[in-house]
Design an enzyme around this catalytic site. Sequence first.
Site, PDB file in Angstrom:
ATOM      1  N   SER A 186      -6.291  26.184  26.131  1.00 58.92           N
ATOM      2  CA  SER A 186      -7.645  25.924  25.611  1.00 58.92           C
ATOM      3  C   SER A 186      -8.388  27.257  25.531  1.00 58.92           C
ATOM      4  O   SER A 186      -8.121  28.171  26.322  1.00 58.92           O
ATOM      5  CB  SER A 186      -8.397  24.994  26.560  1.00 58.92           C
ATOM      6  OG  SER A 186      -9.774  24.975  26.227  1.00 58.92           O
ATOM      7  N   LYS A 226      -5.836  26.038  32.518  1.00 60.31           N
ATOM      8  CA  LYS A 226      -5.490  26.507  31.165  1.00 60.31           C
ATOM      9  C   LYS A 226      -5.209  28.008  31.150  1.00 60.31           C
ATOM     10  O   LYS A 226      -4.364  28.476  30.385  1.00 60.31           O
ATOM     11  CB  LYS A 226      -6.601  26.132  30.177  1.00 60.31           C
ATOM     12  CG  LYS A 226      -6.766  24.623  29.982  1.00 60.31           C
ATOM     13  CD  LYS A 226      -5.499  23.997  29.409  1.00 60.31           C
ATOM     14  CE  LYS A 226      -5.688  22.539  29.018  1.00 60.31           C
ATOM     15  NZ  LYS A 226      -4.481  21.946  28.427  1.00 60.31           N
ATOM     16  N   ALA A 247       1.249  12.128  24.046  1.00 63.34           N
ATOM     17  CA  ALA A 247       1.143  11.945  22.591  1.00 63.34           C
ATOM     18  C   ALA A 247       0.800  10.514  22.204  1.00 63.34           C
ATOM     19  O   ALA A 247       1.006  10.111  21.067  1.00 63.34           O
ATOM     20  CB  ALA A 247       2.431  12.386  21.923  1.00 63.34           C
ATOM     21  N   SER A 248       0.248   9.747  23.134  1.00 64.61           N
ATOM     22  CA  SER A 248      -0.156   8.386  22.770  1.00 64.61           C
ATOM     23  C   SER A 248      -1.391   8.410  21.869  1.00 64.61           C
ATOM     24  O   SER A 248      -1.646   7.465  21.132  1.00 64.61           O
ATOM     25  CB  SER A 248      -0.430   7.565  24.033  1.00 64.61           C
ATOM     26  OG  SER A 248      -1.220   8.308  24.934  1.00 64.61           O
ATOM     27  N   ARG A 249      -2.169   9.501  21.947  1.00 57.74           N
ATOM     28  CA  ARG A 249      -3.419   9.556  21.170  1.00 57.74           C
ATOM     29  C   ARG A 249      -3.846  11.015  21.006  1.00 57.74           C
ATOM     30  O   ARG A 249      -3.137  11.922  21.445  1.00 57.74           O
ATOM     31  CB  ARG A 249      -4.519   8.722  21.847  1.00 57.74           C
ATOM     32  CG  ARG A 249      -4.712   9.046  23.303  1.00 57.74           C
ATOM     33  CD  ARG A 249      -5.403   7.911  24.054  1.00 57.74           C
ATOM     34  NE  ARG A 249      -5.373   8.128  25.477  1.00 57.74           N
ATOM     35  CZ  ARG A 249      -6.259   8.844  26.159  1.00 57.74           C
ATOM     36  NH1 ARG A 249      -7.281   9.393  25.534  1.00 57.74           N
ATOM     37  NH2 ARG A 249      -6.154   8.995  27.459  1.00 57.74           N
ATOM     38  N   TYR A 263     -10.444  23.033  35.147  1.00 56.13           N
ATOM     39  CA  TYR A 263      -9.776  22.975  33.835  1.00 56.13           C
ATOM     40  C   TYR A 263      -9.469  24.393  33.325  1.00 56.13           C
ATOM     41  O   TYR A 263      -8.356  24.682  32.866  1.00 56.13           O
ATOM     42  CB  TYR A 263     -10.692  22.227  32.871  1.00 56.13           C
ATOM     43  CG  TYR A 263     -10.146  22.019  31.483  1.00 56.13           C
ATOM     44  CD1 TYR A 263      -9.143  21.071  31.229  1.00 56.13           C
ATOM     45  CD2 TYR A 263     -10.643  22.744  30.399  1.00 56.13           C
ATOM     46  CE1 TYR A 263      -8.665  20.863  29.941  1.00 56.13           C
ATOM     47  CE2 TYR A 263     -10.169  22.538  29.119  1.00 56.13           C
ATOM     48  CZ  TYR A 263      -9.183  21.600  28.887  1.00 56.13           C
ATOM     49  OH  TYR A 263      -8.705  21.401  27.609  1.00 56.13           O
ATOM     50  N   VAL A 312       3.474  13.553  33.976  1.00 56.67           N
ATOM     51  CA  VAL A 312       4.087  14.890  33.905  1.00 56.67           C
ATOM     52  C   VAL A 312       3.929  15.685  35.206  1.00 56.67           C
ATOM     53  O   VAL A 312       4.617  16.682  35.397  1.00 56.67           O
ATOM     54  CB  VAL A 312       3.546  15.725  32.720  1.00 56.67           C
ATOM     55  CG1 VAL A 312       3.973  15.137  31.376  1.00 56.67           C
ATOM     56  CG2 VAL A 312       2.037  15.916  32.798  1.00 56.67           C
TER      57      VAL A 312
HETATM   58  P1  NAP Z   1      -6.862  12.955  25.015  1.00 53.26           P
HETATM   59  O1  NAP Z   1      -7.281  12.380  23.710  1.00 53.26           O
HETATM   60  O2  NAP Z   1      -7.660  12.674  26.242  1.00 53.26           O
HETATM   61  O3  NAP Z   1      -5.315  12.523  25.267  1.00 53.26           O
HETATM   62  C1  NAP Z   1      -4.668  12.906  26.453  1.00 53.26           C
HETATM   63  C2  NAP Z   1      -3.204  12.509  26.391  1.00 53.26           C
HETATM   64  O4  NAP Z   1      -2.567  12.947  27.612  1.00 53.26           O
HETATM   65  C3  NAP Z   1      -2.986  11.011  26.327  1.00 53.26           C
HETATM   66  O5  NAP Z   1      -1.840  10.776  25.527  1.00 53.26           O
HETATM   67  C4  NAP Z   1      -2.704  10.613  27.777  1.00 53.26           C
HETATM   68  O6  NAP Z   1      -1.911   9.436  27.912  1.00 53.26           O
HETATM   69  C5  NAP Z   1      -1.918  11.832  28.226  1.00 53.26           C
HETATM   70  N1  NAP Z   1      -1.891  12.039  29.674  1.00 53.26           N
HETATM   71  C6  NAP Z   1      -2.936  12.129  30.534  1.00 53.26           C
HETATM   72  N2  NAP Z   1      -2.498  12.310  31.788  1.00 53.26           N
HETATM   73  C7  NAP Z   1      -1.139  12.332  31.716  1.00 53.26           C
HETATM   74  C8  NAP Z   1      -0.106  12.459  32.683  1.00 53.26           C
HETATM   75  N3  NAP Z   1      -0.364  12.620  33.988  1.00 53.26           N
HETATM   76  N4  NAP Z   1       1.189  12.426  32.256  1.00 53.26           N
HETATM   77  C9  NAP Z   1       1.473  12.256  30.947  1.00 53.26           C
HETATM   78  N5  NAP Z   1       0.546  12.127  29.994  1.00 53.26           N
HETATM   79  C10 NAP Z   1      -0.747  12.158  30.377  1.00 53.26           C
HETATM   80  O7  NAP Z   1      -6.755  14.556  24.947  1.00 53.26           O
HETATM   81  P2  NAP Z   1      -6.760  15.556  23.684  1.00 53.26           P
HETATM   82  O8  NAP Z   1      -8.155  15.913  23.374  1.00 53.26           O
HETATM   83  O9  NAP Z   1      -5.858  15.021  22.618  1.00 53.26           O
HETATM   84  O10 NAP Z   1      -6.115  16.844  24.366  1.00 53.26           O
HETATM   85  C11 NAP Z   1      -4.733  17.158  24.267  1.00 53.26           C
HETATM   86  C12 NAP Z   1      -4.506  18.538  24.862  1.00 53.26           C
HETATM   87  O11 NAP Z   1      -5.324  19.484  24.182  1.00 53.26           O
HETATM   88  C13 NAP Z   1      -4.899  18.637  26.347  1.00 53.26           C
HETATM   89  O12 NAP Z   1      -4.007  19.487  27.023  1.00 53.26           O
HETATM   90  C14 NAP Z   1      -6.278  19.269  26.289  1.00 53.26           C
HETATM   91  O13 NAP Z   1      -6.593  19.961  27.468  1.00 53.26           O
HETATM   92  C15 NAP Z   1      -6.106  20.208  25.119  1.00 53.26           C
HETATM   93  N6  NAP Z   1      -7.372  20.621  24.503  1.00 53.26           N
HETATM   94  C16 NAP Z   1      -8.211  19.702  23.935  1.00 53.26           C
HETATM   95  C17 NAP Z   1      -9.419  20.126  23.376  1.00 53.26           C
HETATM   96  C18 NAP Z   1     -10.382  19.182  22.731  1.00 53.26           C
HETATM   97  O14 NAP Z   1     -11.470  19.649  22.322  1.00 53.26           O
HETATM   98  N7  NAP Z   1     -10.091  17.911  22.597  1.00 53.26           N
HETATM   99  C19 NAP Z   1      -9.761  21.481  23.401  1.00 53.26           C
HETATM  100  C20 NAP Z   1      -8.880  22.380  23.993  1.00 53.26           C
HETATM  101  C21 NAP Z   1      -7.677  21.937  24.526  1.00 53.26           C
HETATM  102  P3  NAP Z   1      -2.584   7.936  27.985  1.00 53.26           P
HETATM  103  O15 NAP Z   1      -3.046   7.625  26.581  1.00 53.26           O
HETATM  104  O16 NAP Z   1      -1.481   7.058  28.409  1.00 53.26           O
HETATM  105  O17 NAP Z   1      -3.727   8.029  28.949  1.00 53.26           O
END
Ligand code: NAP
Length: 241
Positions: free
Chosen positions: A138, A155, A9-11, A151, A60
Site C-alpha cells: 500500500s 505493508k 479474492a472473494s471480493r 497497517y 493466510v
Molecule cells: P477487501 O475488499 O476488504 O477484501 C479483502 C479480501 O481479503 C477478502 O477476499 C477477504 O475474504 C480476504 N481476507 C481477509 N482476511 C483473510 C485471511 N485471514 N485469510 C485469507 N483471506 C482473507 O479489501 P481490498 O480493498 O480489496 O484490499 C485488497 C488488498 O489491497 C489488501 O491487501 C489491502 O491492504 C490492499 N490495499 C487496498 C487499498 C484500498 O484502498 N482498498 C489500498 C491499498 C492497499 P472474505 O471475503 O472471506 O472476508
Amino acid sequence: MSVALVTGASRGIGRVIAENLAAAGYDVAICYSGNEEAALETIELCKKYGVQSIAIKADVSNADDVAEMFAQVKTSLGTVDVLVNNAGITKDGLLIRMSEEDFDKVIDINLKGTYLCTKAAVKDMMRAKKGRIINITSIVGVQGNAGQANYAASKAGIIGFTKSVAREYGSKGITVNAVAPGFIQTAMTDGLPDAVKENYLKQIPLGRFGTPEDIANTVAFLASEKASYITGQVIEVTGGM
Ligand code: NAP
C-alpha cells in the site's frame, strides 16, 4: 495451462485480479476467509474465460491452512506459477488506543500471511525454474498514515520482504514485485467518512479514486512475459497521490 493463486479474492481488488488472470488464460485458484458466497461468484466470473477455477477457504495467517491450500491447488490445478498475495485487513486507530490484539492481527494476516504463502510457493517455483510473486502492499507502507501504524508497518514489511526474496530467488527465474495501491474504491474504503474521502481526493493529482481494475491491470502486466526483466520493485498505482 499455467496456474495462478490469488489470496483474498472473494471480493474487492483480489476478485478483479483473479478475473484478469483468468482472461489472460490462467487456471485460477482463489482463497477467502469466510465469505463463501462471494468466493463462488468470483470463480464463476473466472470460468467465463474457459479456464478452471477453484475457491479454497483458508486463513493466510495459519500455517496449516496455507499448507492445505497449496496441496489442494496442486491436486486440482497443478503447481502455482503466479502467486498474488492480496489478502489484507485494516484495524485502524491511534497508537495510544491500539490494542496489542489489533496490532498482532494486522501483522499476522498482512505480513505473516505473505511470508507463509510465498514460502509455500517458492519450493515448486524453484523446481520449475520460473515463477511470479506479486505482493499487494500500500502507499501507506511507503508514506505512513496517522491512525494506521499497524497497517503501515505490515505493508512496509511487505516491501522489505519483497526486495529480499527478489534477491534470493532471481537466479532461479523467479520475479518478486510489489504493487502499492493508493485509495481504491472497495469495501475496505467504503466505510470511511465522506470528509476523510474528500481529503484524500484533494491529494490525488489525477482527480479520481482508483478502481480494482487499475490494480488488476498492473498485476496482469507483472505476471506477463512482458515484465520478465522486472524484479524487486514497488509499483505505485495511486493516481499520483
Ligand atoms: P477487501 O475488499 O476488504 O477484501 C479483502 C479480501 O481479503 C477478502 O477476499 C477477504 O475474504 C480476504 N481476507 C481477509 N482476511 C483473510 C485471511 N485471514 N485469510 C485469507 N483471506 C482473507 O479489501 P481490498 O480493498 O480489496 O484490499 C485488497 C488488498 O489491497 C489488501 O491487501 C489491502 O491492504 C490492499 N490495499 C487496498 C487499498 C484500498 O484502498 N482498498 C489500498 C491499498 C492497499 P472474505 O471475503 O472471506 O472476508
